[in-house]
Design an enzyme around this catalytic site. Structure first.
Site, PDB file in Angstrom:
ATOM      1  N   ARG A  46       0.847  -1.191   0.000  1.00 26.52           N
ATOM      2  CA  ARG A  46       0.000   0.000   0.000  1.00 26.52           C
ATOM      3  C   ARG A  46       0.885   1.245   0.000  1.00 26.52           C
ATOM      4  NH1 ARG A  46      -0.087  -2.564   4.755  1.00 26.52           N
ATOM      5  NH2 ARG A  46      -1.885  -3.763   4.089  1.00 26.52           N
ATOM      6  N   GLY A 185       7.713   5.356  20.801  1.00 29.83           N
ATOM      7  CA  GLY A 185       8.040   4.681  19.556  1.00 29.83           C
ATOM      8  C   GLY A 185       9.486   4.280  19.433  1.00 29.83           C
ATOM      9  N   LYS A 203      24.515  -5.972  14.571  1.00 27.40           N
ATOM     10  CA  LYS A 203      25.356  -4.892  14.062  1.00 27.40           C
ATOM     11  C   LYS A 203      26.832  -5.136  14.367  1.00 27.40           C
ATOM     12  CE  LYS A 203      21.482  -1.727  14.722  1.00 27.40           C
ATOM     13  NZ  LYS A 203      20.908  -0.657  15.584  1.00 27.40           N
TER      14      LYS A 203
END
Length: 433
Positions: A46, A185, A203
């Site tokens: 989308r 968040g 990482k």
């Protein structure tokens, strides 16, 4: 000169950021690349209201982008290690260069992906996979290429760094700050990858491969999270002149290569100790250049997009010059060059120890004797006065450098003392000098 045509797969936070920056800064980017770079297709289920695709075609099937003969460079920004792996391998099979921000994909499947890329004569670039907008991959590959890297240490997960910063500055508990990080968040609903060190381990493996020329070996990383860090340990660290950071550390020693992610006490005067909030930093020690520090935003739409687009520019330059480039990791392939990976129990470092002891004479002597028998000396000591006639007091020690298994054996003996109550908290200490 023929334009370089790009297909972007994934239109989430980083995908939309990449599209926006490539579009907004098109003139500057093209000038630096020396060739026109055009986004011709986007693969996403989308559209994202955060970016206006304009006339760029969008397809729901991302594999259409991988198979589109017009696409020169596929930018993989869907995440995960299953569909993403299939997508990248399909793009390579179709002769396309690949740019990805997917650290888990590179850490867990990079050896196979780079081998396929080498066979196909294409590049796989991954600057954005480590430390977001910080160009640490390019620094290791190019800027520090003359050096033998002795060690590196990085704050490479912003979520964990935010939590530890809040705990230090405001005296808050881990669980309390974690809830705020989720609300802001910074942390996912399931924060395991961030707070338990898995994200940082992905990482670190990539950085170590570049620094030491070794294959990606995610299963060799010792990983310990920050969920057990208590506010009092943060306070005692400050009292001793240290700060607690969640570090990824890779070190090349005579005994072998260390790969470890864990909470670490480091001197407060170090620059990296003052990297706070969600920011990232990587400290690299080269034999010729000495210590160098790389600092910046480790996540976010546009900081990560900056790193993604830098790789796209590198690939575009190579295409414009008629070269396919080379695989970005140089591994030791000969059996006699395969480095020894040092298990955590063989790693040597100093330690912070906190224990609850009975308030009576001779307790410190008993603890010191056990440490001395393991050839470990006490470098610093904090012994608090008992509170309101309490029979027990906290005892805090900094030790000399010791082999991990020797220290753990000593801790077992200390915990067995009748005058010690509960577990002995231990945090590794590094000078990073």
């Amino acid at each position: 000169m023929k334009p370089v045509k790009v297909g972007i797969c994934g239109l989430g936070t980083v995908g939309s950021g990449t599209f926006n920056v490539l579009t907004r800064n098109k003139r500057e980017i093209n000038a630096r690349a020396g060739v026109e770079i055009n986004i011709i297709q986007v693969g996403a289920r989308r559209e994202n209201p955060a970016c206006d695709l304009g006339g760029v075609a969008r397809v729901a099937d991302i594999f259409e982008v991988a198979r589109n003969p017009e696409v020169d460079v596929l930018v993989e920004l869907i995440g995960g290690t299953t569909v993403a792996k299939d997508l990248v391998l399909e793009a390579i099979a179709q002769g396309k260069h690949v740019v990805t921000a997917n650290k888990a994909l590179i850490a867990e499947h990079g050896n196979e992906i780079f081998a396929r890329a080498k066979e196909a004569g294409v590049q796989v670039m991954f600057e954005a996979a480590v430390a977001g907008g910080i160009p640490i991959i390019k620094a290791l590959r190019e800027g520090l290429s003359a050096n033998k890297v002795e060690w590196l240490a990085g704050i490479i997960n912003g979520t964990g760094n935010f939590i530890l910063t809040e705990m230090r500055d405001k005296g808050r508990a881990f669980e309390d700050v974690l809830k705020e990080a989720q609300a802001l968040g910074y942390a996912e609903a399931d924060p395991t990858f961030d707070v338990e060190g898995i994200d940082a381990a992905h990482k670190l493996v990539i950085l170590a491969s570049l620094a030491f020329g070794i294959p990606l070996q995610f299963d060799k990383v010792f990983t310990e999270g920050i969920s057990n860090i208590a506010p009092e340990d943060v306070d005692y660290a400050q009292e001793l002149g240290y700060r607690i950071k969640h570090l990824g550390i890779a070190r090349q020693t005579a005994a072998g290569i260390e790969l470890r992610v864990h909470p670490t006490m480091i001197p407060a005067k170090r620059l990296i100790a003052n990297v706070d909030g969600v920011m990232n930093a990587v400290l690299v020690k080269g034999d010729a250049v000495g210590p160098t520090l790389y600092y910046g935003a480790g996540a976010g739409a546009e900081p990560t997009a900056s790193a993604v687009i830098a790789d796209v520019v590198d690939v575009a330059r190579s295409c414009a010059q008629g070269g396919a480039g080379v695989a970005p990791l140089a591994f030791h392939n000969a059996a006699d060059q395969t480095p020894n990976m040092l298990p955590m129990e063989q790693v040597e470092t100093a330690y912070y120890l906190r224990m609850v002891a009975e308030d009576r004479p001779g307790v410190l002597a008993q603890v010191s004797t056990i440490l001395a028998e393991a050839n470990i000396s006490v470098e610093a000591l904090i012994q608090k006065e008992p509170q309101q006639d309490a029979p027990q007091v906290p005892l805090i020690l900094l030790t000399s450098r010791a082999i991990e298994h020797q220290l753990m054996s000593a801790i077992e003996k200390i915990e067995a003392l009748p005058v010690i109550h509960g577990d002995v908290v231990h945090i590794r200490v590094e000078s990073l000098g």
